[in-house]
Structure formats: C-alpha cells, structure tokens
Design a protein around this motif. Structure first.
Motif, mmCIF file in Angstrom:
data_model
loop_
_atom_site.group_PDB
_atom_site.id
_atom_site.type_symbol
_atom_site.label_atom_id
_atom_site.label_comp_id
_atom_site.label_asym_id
_atom_site.label_seq_id
_atom_site.Cartn_x
_atom_site.Cartn_y
_atom_site.Cartn_z
ATOM 1 N N MET A 198 70.066 -8.373 217.349
ATOM 2 C CA MET A 198 71.144 -8.211 216.378
ATOM 3 C C MET A 198 72.267 -7.388 217.000
ATOM 4 O O MET A 198 72.014 -6.416 217.699
ATOM 5 N N GLU A 254 75.684 -2.700 214.057
ATOM 6 C CA GLU A 254 75.992 -2.885 212.641
ATOM 7 C C GLU A 254 77.490 -3.045 212.389
ATOM 8 O O GLU A 254 77.920 -3.882 211.604
ATOM 9 N N VAL A 289 78.575 -6.606 213.004
ATOM 10 C CA VAL A 289 77.842 -7.737 212.417
ATOM 11 C C VAL A 289 78.756 -8.647 211.621
ATOM 12 O O VAL A 289 78.776 -9.863 211.814
ATOM 13 N N ILE A 324 63.800 -11.840 210.637
ATOM 14 C CA ILE A 324 64.283 -10.615 211.262
ATOM 15 C C ILE A 324 63.151 -9.597 211.263
ATOM 16 O O ILE A 324 62.456 -9.430 210.249
ATOM 17 N N PRO A 339 61.135 -6.091 211.014
ATOM 18 C CA PRO A 339 61.391 -5.036 210.030
ATOM 19 C C PRO A 339 62.348 -3.956 210.535
ATOM 20 O O PRO A 339 63.080 -3.367 209.755
ATOM 21 N N ASP A 340 62.376 -3.722 211.830
ATOM 22 C CA ASP A 340 63.304 -2.694 212.305
ATOM 23 C C ASP A 340 64.719 -3.250 212.451
ATOM 24 O O ASP A 340 65.640 -2.534 212.841
ATOM 25 N N VAL A 347 61.334 1.957 208.995
ATOM 26 C CA VAL A 347 61.793 0.737 208.337
ATOM 27 C C VAL A 347 62.246 1.046 206.918
ATOM 28 O O VAL A 347 63.311 0.609 206.463
ATOM 29 N N ALA A 397 72.059 1.397 208.593
ATOM 30 C CA ALA A 397 71.376 0.549 207.613
ATOM 31 C C ALA A 397 70.842 -0.696 208.314
ATOM 32 O O ALA A 397 71.331 -1.086 209.364
ATOM 33 N N HIS A 398 69.849 -1.292 207.714
ATOM 34 C CA HIS A 398 69.327 -2.553 208.218
ATOM 35 C C HIS A 398 70.457 -3.575 208.206
ATOM 36 O O HIS A 398 71.146 -3.731 207.211
ATOM 37 N N PRO A 399 70.680 -4.283 209.326
ATOM 38 C CA PRO A 399 71.880 -5.113 209.419
ATOM 39 C C PRO A 399 71.934 -6.266 208.427
ATOM 40 O O PRO A 399 73.001 -6.672 208.012
ATOM 41 N N SER A 400 70.796 -6.789 208.041
ATOM 42 C CA SER A 400 70.872 -7.963 207.166
ATOM 43 C C SER A 400 70.662 -7.577 205.707
ATOM 44 O O SER A 400 70.176 -8.348 204.918
ATOM 45 N N ARG A 419 67.290 -6.862 199.201
ATOM 46 C CA ARG A 419 66.618 -6.018 200.179
ATOM 47 C C ARG A 419 66.737 -4.540 199.788
ATOM 48 O O ARG A 419 65.803 -3.750 199.968
ATOM 49 N N ARG A 446 91.820 -6.546 200.582
ATOM 50 C CA ARG A 446 90.791 -6.893 201.569
ATOM 51 C C ARG A 446 89.399 -6.662 200.962
ATOM 52 O O ARG A 446 88.493 -7.474 201.166
ATOM 53 N N ASP A 456 86.291 -9.299 200.337
ATOM 54 C CA ASP A 456 84.883 -9.069 200.692
ATOM 55 C C ASP A 456 83.987 -9.215 199.468
ATOM 56 O O ASP A 456 82.897 -9.762 199.535
ATOM 57 N N ARG A 499 83.114 -12.797 198.550
ATOM 58 C CA ARG A 499 82.327 -13.632 199.475
ATOM 59 C C ARG A 499 80.986 -14.079 198.924
ATOM 60 O O ARG A 499 80.654 -15.265 198.985
#
Lengths: 88, 1029
Positions: free
Chosen positions: A16, A19, A22, A45, A47-48, B364, B379-382, B387, B694, B698, B701
C-alpha cells in the motif's frame, strides 16, 4: 467447483502507498484503469494494512500493469488467473 | 412577574424572555420538543400566515420528512393555543397563529409606546419595562437550524433595542424626581448592553448626583475593565469628567471587586454535586440484575435505556449503574452528548474511549481506531465507515475479554448522527460480549433528532433490552430527599413546588433553607442559585457556560485568561454551590444541563458574542489546535460572528468529518462555513470557498458524486478570473476535475485536468511541466488524441529543469512512441533507447515495456540479431518487478527473432509462446502476430497467416490500439487479395477505415493499407486524405 467456463481475472500484489498519497494515487489508478477498459473488483488487505492483493476485471494483464505504472504505483506481481468458485 | 399583558384575555404568549404560554394567568406546560416551541415563537411573532415550505426550511432542513415533522409539531401546538377560540389556522399551504390584542407581550409593549419610548408617559414606560424578562425567546436556540438562528438573532436585536429605548427614556424622565428609580433603570440598561458606554456613563452620573462615590468609582472601573478586555480602548472624555465629578471633594477607597457582580454573600448550597438517590427501588434492582446478568453469563450484552424528563434523575441512575458496575469489576466508559456538539462526529464515543486503556490494544486495533485518535498513529489505509465501526466494536470486545465493560451514554437526545449510527451498530455487534450498554435520553426532545430517536427505539426493542421510564417521585420520597439536604424545611411545600421532580425538589429545598419565600418559576430557582455565586466565580461561570460542554481547567484558564489559582478557587466555589461538579481528572461539567442553560441565559447577547469570539480565537491559537478542535473553533467563531475564522475553520472541521465518514455532518459544516464566506472580501472569499467546495466534492464521492456542485465550482473559477487570481483558477479547475471524477465522468475529468494544467502554466510553469509530460506520455501509449500528446510532450521538453526524473522518462518514451506511430522507426529507436536508459535508473518498471517496443522495431527494421540481448535484459529485470508478462513476451520475441534470422523454430513452440502472450498482453501479441503473419504471407502460407491475423485483429480491438488493428486489417486484406477474394479484401479495408480517426498517424499499418486499397481501387481512409507517414 463450478463446471462452467472459468472467469479470467487479473491479480496484483502490491504494497500500500503511504496514507497521505492513497487518495491521489487511487484516483489516478482508477482513471488509468478505466481508460484501458479495466476495473477493480475486490481487494484483500492484511490486517496491518501494509500488503494487498487486488482483483481486476481487464482485457489482459498488461492493461492493469500499464495502469499501475502510469499511476506511479509499483506492484510486486501481476498475473492473469482463471477464477473458480463454489456454486452458491 | 410584573404586570400582566392583558388581564381580560384568557391566553397570553410571552416571548420577551423564556417562552411562556399562560391561560387565565397560569403557565401551561409547553411541548418538550424545542423545535415545536421555536415554531410557536416564530408563528406568534410573525403574525401572518407562513408557507409550510418556509417553516420546513426554517426548522427542519436536511434529510428526513420535514413536512411530517411540521405536521407533528402543529398537533402539539393546537391544544395549547386553541383553547377558547381557534388561533392556529393551517391549510395545505400555509400556517398562522392569529393572536388578538393583548395576547402577545411584545405587541403590548408596542401598544404602550405608540409614538416611541421618548414620548411615552412614565407609567407606560414602567409597565413596558416590567414586561421584559430577558432575551427574546430565551434559550430557544435550535443548534442545527441556521435559518431559525439568523431570524432569532435579528428579532432579539430588535427587542433589545426596544428595551434599551424604554430604559433610557425611563432613566432620563426619572433623573430629577426619582433618581433611585432612574439608577435602577440605568443599571438594568448596563445589564442588557454592558458594552455601551452610554449606560455606564448614566450610572456614574446618577451615582455622583446621589453622592455614592464608591459605587460610582466601581462602575467606572468596571467600564475600564470591559474596554481593556474587549477593544483595548480607553474611557471617553465624558466618562473621565463624570469620574472627576465623583471624586472632586472626597476620595473613596478603590473597589475590591468588579461591581457588576451582585455582592451577595457566598453561602453553601444543597449539594447537587453528589445528590442522594432516593426511591427508584425498581430501577435500582433492574440495574443490579443487568450487571449480574452480564457477569454471570459473560456471553450476552444487556442494554439499559433510561428515559425521563430533565431533572428526573437519569444521570443519577447512570451514576448508580457506574458504581454497581465498578463494584463488579467492570471497566466503565462513560460519556455524554452535548447540545452544542451535534456536528462533532463521534464526539461522545471519543470522550468515552479516552478512558479505556487503548495502548493495551493490538497494533491492528489501534490502527482501526486511529481515525478517531490521531495520536494512535497512521490510520489503516483502506478505512471506511464499516471498518471504523468494526474497529470500535472490536476494541470494546477485546477490552471486554479482560473485564466486563460498561458503556454509559447520557443525553442521547443530542447525539450526532454518526455517533447514533455507531451506537446502533455496537448494540447489535456486541450482543454476545460481556457488555452493559446504558443510555439515557429525554424522550420529549428525541423528536428533534431523528437519528437518535431511531437508535433509541431500536435499542429498546432488542432482546437484552431493559427500558426504564422514570416517573416523578412520590411525596414520601421527596420528603426523604428534602430531609437529607435541608431537614428543617417543610417537605410538603417541597413536594408541591417540585411536583415530584427530584432536581427541582433539591433546588426548592435549598431555596427554602436559604430563607426564600417565593420564586417566579422553577427555572428562576436555577437563576437564583447562580445569583448566589459572586466575584471571579461568576466570571468563570459565564466562560464555562459559553464553552457549551464539559471542560478541563487548563482549557478554561486559557480561553478565559483567568489565572490558574484564581480559576481553581472559582471552580471550588461553583462546586460548593452545586453548580458544577468534577467529571474526570482536572475536568468539570455543570451539575445539570439546566444550570448551563440558566448560566448561559444570564449572559447578554452582545457579551455572548464576545465570549464566543474570544473562545474561538483562544482555541485556534492553541499549539495543538488540529482538526479535532477545528469544529469547536468553527462553532464558537460562528456564534461570535467572526466570519473569517468561522469560514476558515470549517475547512479543517469538515475535512475531518469526511475522513470519519460523517458525510451529513461534513456537508452541514461546509454549508455553515459558506454562509460566512459571503461576508469576506472578494479575494479571501475565493480562497476560503474553494477548499470548502473541495470538501463537498470529497463528501459526494461515496454517494456517486453530486452534479449540483459543478456550477458552484465554475462560478468560483469565474470569480477568480475576474479577480485575476491565476493560482486560484488552477485550484478551481483541479477541484472541478475531482468533481467530474466523483461523478464518474471521465471525459470531463480529463478536460478539467487539462484546464488545470493550462492555468498552472500561467502561474507556475515549473509545476505544470511534469503533469504535462505524464499526460502526454499516457496519451501516446494509449494512442489517443495524439496531436495533444505531441503538444504536451513538446511543451514539457521546453522546461527540462522543471521535470521530475520520472516525468523525463515519460517525455522520451512518449516522443519515441509518437515517432513509431508516425512511421519514423529510426527516430523512434534513438528516442526509445534514451528512454530505456533513463528508465533503468529513475523508473525501473518502465524498462521492460520500452525494451519490448525496441525489439519490435528491431524486427520490423530487419535486425533480428538485436532482439536477443533485449529479451535477455527483460528476463533479468522482470522478476524483480513482478512482471511475469515481460518474461512471456521475451520468450516469444526470442523465438520470432530466431525464426526471422533463419533458425529452425517448431511452429508448435511458436504458437504456444504467442498464445501465452495473447492472453497476457494483447497489444504486444497483436504486433508480434502481425509480424509473424507478414512472414507467412511472404512465404505464401495464407492459412496460418489468416488465422494469426484474425486473432491479432481481435486482440488489438479488444485493447483499443488502432495502430495494431489497422495493421492486422491491412495484412488481412492483402492476404485475401492474394487468395483472390476481392470482396473479403474490401471488407477488411472498410473495417480498417473505421479504426482511423482523421489526422491520426498509424505508422506501417496505414502504409500497407494504402497499398492494398490502391490495388482494389478504393480509398484507404474515409476522408481520402491519407496522413503523411
């Protein structure tokens, strides 16, 4: 396993991006894919959040690789695969 | 209460203070829904019919069913106002409250002053003055209805001016004959508008006349302090003269305290900081059962929903649940929603989880919670909303693995939408975990918050739900309660006055113990309790009330400018009076929200503005004022009427809401920010409005875009153009490009991206060079819009110093491809060689595709010996780049090169290698298959040639590469013509023509097509203008 003709998909393994990048990279990738008649289907993806395996519907593997290159997103591997799955 | 507006009328609506409706002089219970009360206030003051649409816009903007909400509110108002006669007139389109003479207090005041206050007789002025009880529609602020707020502020302003005119006239008329009464009027004027010098001056002059020197000096000092803390100015000459007249003969000692504080001696109050719990036997045993069930079962959550009116004891029962849970070894996560914070996404959850040992969670889990707690790292990217919800649920579930968890949320009626959704989700997702989920809400006010209402209903319906609807206490219970705090007072009086509401009972008991005999209303008791607070504590109280939520001492010290020692003493004093209570480490909150409301109500509107403005500025100046505080800054700046700060802080606040997937909140924050934008100077307006739009893009989206944003963005770009702001024009186009992309409109996305680049070239050529190179390279690769590709690449080439290294690769690669397509293979070779060398160092993933293209050129130029080293390099590089396709292609190229050089290559091996490339890289396959088929044609092997060309054609069309498609069709036509099938050849030429866009060069393919077309006597291109190769 399904006896029907398997669906051909393209699988890409990649790390990935940071951030902060992304969103911009995803936007570019989406556009590059669409220009090549490809589209993202799903992702797995870790977990980390560091590693990802994505599945694309595309005319061929090179279209997806080209889209990744053009979007500036390096990949670890990209290959075409026949998808088999359990019948519902 | 003073004079009655209309003694003969059976109904009176009093708006000059808190809204009161009286029938025959007795106040009626008003609907608990604030919006319903606001509607009544609005209709009463409007005086004429209002369209339903207008009323919906005013009070029910946003999602939901506004017209249904309006109908519901009207059903609550009808029994209130339609008593002796019909006053509420509603039809399909409009609604009115028709009041008779003397039925509205504001109209009574106006009737008393037909020619203005200055010309009114003293009696009329006295009566008018007595009708003002406070701010117009005191406390009826509806947090999420901006239109109503605007209207309300305007009306209050008008009412305040009327009141000031009455007080001024009264003070002037009574100055000679009744100086004491004139002084009272002048003092009242200062209370209403403490920021006008005229009021202070009148008080000082009257005190000088009355020879009350010390008080006069205190008044002078008070004015000086106000000036110092607000504008930093100095008293006027008139004021200085008035002060001199005070001290002329005898000097007085300086005043120890600011005199605007009533000098009431401090007295301890009935302690509400830890109020006793009396009665509630059924509820207490339900709580004990719930705690026991969670402990016993460990696989089942219990939901506890506590409902009841303000002051009935909901928070006290949550205290009880917390204590019972603590005794049973629970981890308690407690929080409350604040009325002022309905746009702070997940605010209560963040407050609650802060008490949890988050550091003990796995990496995690921490990453999943990071959007809420930036200090937990990236933060977790996805992350998406699902989530985030899962992250919170998993964190609580994980904590519950060590000890059962209590999640207690108070004042759910004020939950923000995102928190309400999370609460609903958590109640279902945690149903098999040892968790006690306790919530308290005011049912009457839930109607104003549809998200919270839905959640509370859903919670109450669940299997493990216990619903506790709190009733008023019985007389014996009230007697017991009163006995505990004030044994000497008459318990039956306490019961009669409080009607069984325990909070009111505590206040009544405290007031009776303090010697009070009578009070205007129960609400007045709150004000009385606050009036007992004096000195610096009173000042601190105002700041705390304006903050609108629980507060930390350091934050309060920062915003108020009160020193730490003084602040702690003030907080201790407020605690003694039972007005605030500790709510955590170095943190306090009002003992009950009704105290906050009363304390806020006691602050005049102009002072509120100053307080909010000062809070907004102090918060924004905090060193760690990040996005998390931006929402608070925006709210206070809006209330403080600081347009620039309100608009600007809305950018960060709304961006944070988008990141937290609180889309509705984000949109609302942006729209509020945009309302202030119009008041900014033109240039600043554009700079602030662009990033706000802007955020809206966002926010759109996840919902598939919002076409309505496009005209708004275009209008701003146009404004930027008129203001000659090139950088903002570029930013505007970039936002427009994002908006098209959100709408899934790729054609316009590209167009706006071009416009961005074009605009950028005017402002910052360096910044435009690399995007131009990348876009040009991409277009060349895709064989689309080649004229533009050429222009962009040429432009980028002109500023080599500004290109990133990656962009430099694209300039060479793109230019090489264009040469190839234009039928200039030698030039293409040179340029692509250069590109491959650059790529090796700066864009390694581009090297293999470039080597492949070079190998094709080698083959086509009759230099097969050059292919092997290139294929070797591809095999060497590809594994490092995960490019399995490049290895397949290198194998096929190697075989074709050997075959071309005359080496024996089995057809079966060649076919297998080509088929592998066909599946993996169709454009490469098409070009290679055409090359092999051309050899077949030369050798008269028409069958294999046709088969390979048909596959090449299909592959090229599948990936939309016109150069390969035209080449394949041209060779197919040649093949058919060689076999004597003229019609077949013609149909291929026609199919090829359809691939060719006018003005597009397609290299070798076009040359071959023209040759075969000439042989069958047709034109190769539809415009009969073959492109020069």
């Amino acid at each position: 396993m399904s006896a029907r003709k398997p669906v051909q998909v393209v699988l890409v393994e990649y790390a990935m991006p940071p951030e902060a990048e992304v969103e911009e990279i995803t936007r570019r990738l989406d556009r590059c894919l669409e220009l090549r008649g490809a589209r993202w289907m799903r992702s797995y993806i870790t977990p980390d959040g560091r590693r990802s395996l994505c599945e694309f519907e595309a005319p061929d593997g090179e279209s997806v690789r080209e889209a990744f290159r053009t979007a500036g997103l390096p990949f670890d591997r990209a290959w075409i695969a026949d998808m088999y799955h359990r019948e519902p | 209460m003073g004079a009655t507006p209309a003694a003969t009328s059976s109904l009176e609506i009093l708006v000059l203070g808190e809204l009161i409706v009286r029938r025959d002089g007795r106040p009626l219970a008003l609907p608990p829904s604030r919006k319903t009360r606001a509607l009544l206030g609005y209709l009463a003051l409007a005086g004429r019919p209002q369209t339903r649409e207008r009323l919906c816009d005013l009070l029910w903007e946003g999602p939901g069913d506004p017209r249904a909400a309006l109908r519901w509110s009207l059903t609550k108002l009808r029994p209130l106002v339609d008593t002796d006669r019909r006053r509420l007139a509603a039809d399909r389109d409009s609604v009115a409250v028709e009041l008779g003479p003397g039925e509205l207090d504001l109209e009574v005041v106006r009737a008393l002053l037909p020619a203005g206050a200055a010309k009114a007789p003293i009696e009329a002025l006295r009566r008018a003055s007595s009708l003002f009880r406070g701010e117009l529609l005191e406390g009826l602020d509806v947090a999420d209805c901006f239109a109503f707020h605007e209207w309300c502020v305007g009306q209050r302003d008008g009412a305040r001016r009327l009141r000031l005119a009455v007080l001024d006239a009264l003070a002037a008329k009574l100055e000679g004959a009744e100086p004491e009464e004139a002084l009272a009027s002048a003092r009242a004027r200062v209370a209403v508008d403490p920021f006008a010098e005229a009021g202070h001056l009148a008080v000082v002059r009257l005190l000088a006349r009355l020879r009350r020197t010390r008080e006069g000096l205190e008044q002078y000092d008070a004015w000086r302090q106000i000036l110092a803390s607000s504008s930093g100015g100095r008293p006027s000459t008139e004021m200085e003269q008035a002060r001199l007249s005070l001290t002329a003969p005898r000097a007085a000692p300086p005043a120890p305290l600011a005199p605007s504080y009533p000098a009431t001696p401090e007295r301890p109050a009935a302690g509400t900081s830890a109020p006793p719990l009396v009665g509630r036997g059924r509820e207490r045993s339900a709580i004990a059962d719930a705690v026991a069930a969670v402990v016993r079962d460990r696989r089942r959550a219990v939901v506890l929903v506590v409902l009841g009116e303000p002051g009935i004891g909901k928070s006290r029962l949550l205290d009880e649940a917390e204590a019972a849970a603590a005794r049973a070894g629970f981890l308690a996560l407690r929080c409350r929603a604040f009325e002022a914070e309905t746009l702070r996404p997940y605010g209560p959850w963040i407050d609650a989880l802060r008490a949890a040992p988050l550091a003990a969670l796995s990496d995690v889990q921490q990453a999943e919670l990071a959007p809420l707690f930036p200090e937990l790292g990236p933060a977790h990217p996805s992350t998406d909303q699902a989530r985030l919800f899962d992250g919170v649920v998993r964190a609580i579930g994980s904590l519950a693995g060590a000890a059962p968890v209590l999640v207690a949320i108070d004042d759910v009626q004020w939950l923000d939408d995102a928190s309400a959704a999370l609460l609903h989700y958590a109640s279902r997702a945690l149903e098999n975990a040892p968790v006690l989920l306790a919530c308290a809400a005011r049912p009457g006010e839930l109607a104003d918050n549809p998200a919270a209402l839905r959640t509370v209903r859903a919670l109450g319906r669940g299997d493990g739900a216990v619903r506790l609807e709190l009733e008023n206490l019985r007389e014996d219970e009230i007697a017991e309660l009163a006995g505990r705090v004030a044994p000497s007072v008459d318990p039956s009086r306490v019961y009669a006055e409080s009607e069984g509401n325990p909070l009111f009972a505590l206040l009544v008991a405290g007031a009776l113990r303090g010697g009070a005999e009578a009070w205007a209303s129960l609400d007045a008791l709150f004000a009385d309790r606050l009036a007992a607070v004096s000195g610096p504590a009173r000042e601190v109280l105002a700041w705390a009330a304006a903050l609108g939520r629980g507060f930390r001492a350091d934050l309060l010290a920062h915003v108020s400018g009160v020193g730490p020692a003084e602040l702690l003493a003030a907080l201790a004093s407020l605690e003694r009076h039972g007005v605030v209570r500790p709510s955590g480490e170095a943190a306090w909150d009002f003992a009950h929200d009704l105290f906050r409301k009363a304390a806020y109500g006691a602050i005049s509107e102009p002072r509120r503005k100053l307080l909010h403005r000062a809070i907004a500025r102090a918060l924004s100046a905090l060193p760690d004022a990040g996005e998390a505080l931006a929402g608070e800054v925006a709210r206070h700046a809006a209330l403080g009427d600081d347009a620039d700060l309100a608009a600007h802080s809305a950018i960060a606040a709304s961006a944070r809401a988008v990141r937290l997937f609180a889309i509705a909140e984000a949109k609302e924050i942006v729209e509020r920010g945009l309302r202030f934008v119009d008041r900014l100077p033109a240039a600043r307006r554009i700079q602030v409005a662009l990033p706000l739009l802007r955020v809206l893009v966002d926010a759109s989206r996840p919902l598939g875009g919002d076409p309505e944003l496009l005209p708004r963005i275009r209008a701003l770009i146009e404004e930027a153009r008129q203001q000659a702001m090139p950088a903002e024009i570029a930013v505007g186009y970039s936002i427009l490009s994002h908006a098209h992309f959100a709408n899934r409109d790729l054609a316009h996305t590209a167009e706006a991206a071009d416009d961005t680049m074009e605009a950028l070239r005017g402002v910052a050529p360096a910044a435009a060079a690399s995007p131009m190179a990348e876009t040009g390279g991409c277009l060349a690769l895709l064989e689309r819009d080649l004229a533009r590709a050429r222009m962009l690449l040429d432009e980028a080439r002109r500023c080599p110093a500004d290109l990133t290294r990656r962009a430099a690769v694209y300039v060479e690669a793109g230019t090489g491809i264009l040469h190839d397509l234009e039928g200039a293979p030698e030039k293409a070779l040179v340029t692509l060689e250069r590109a491959a060398r650059l790529a090796r160092e700066h864009a390694p993933w581009e090297e293999c595709p470039l080597l492949a293209r070079l190998a094709f050129l080698d083959l086509e130029l009759g230099r097969p010996e050059r292919v092997a080293p290139r294929a070797e390099r591809m095999r060497e590089v590809a594994p490092h780049l995960g490019d399995d396709g490049a290895i397949l292609l290198a194998d096929a190229l190697g075989l074709v090169a050997r075959r071309t050089a005359g080496a024996p290559v089995p057809e079966r091996d060649l076919d297998a290698a080509l088929s592998r490339v066909e599946a993996d890289a169709k454009a490469h396959f098409a070009r290679l298959a055409c090359f092999v088929a051309e050899q077949d044609l030369g050798a008269g092997r028409y069958g294999p040639a046709r088969s390979r060309l048909e596959r090449a054609c299909a592959a090229a069309e599948r990936v939309r590469r016109p150069s390969a498609a035209v080449l394949a069709r041209a060779l197919l036509a040649t093949c058919e013509l060689s076999c004597g099938d003229r019609d077949g050849a013609r149909s291929h030429v026609e199919a090829a023509r359809r691939e060719i866009e006018p003005g597009v060069s397609l290299g070798r393919g076009l040359a071959i097509l023209e040759a075969v077309a000439a042989r069958i006597g047709v034109h190769a291109t539809s415009d009969a203008q073959p492109h020069p190769a």
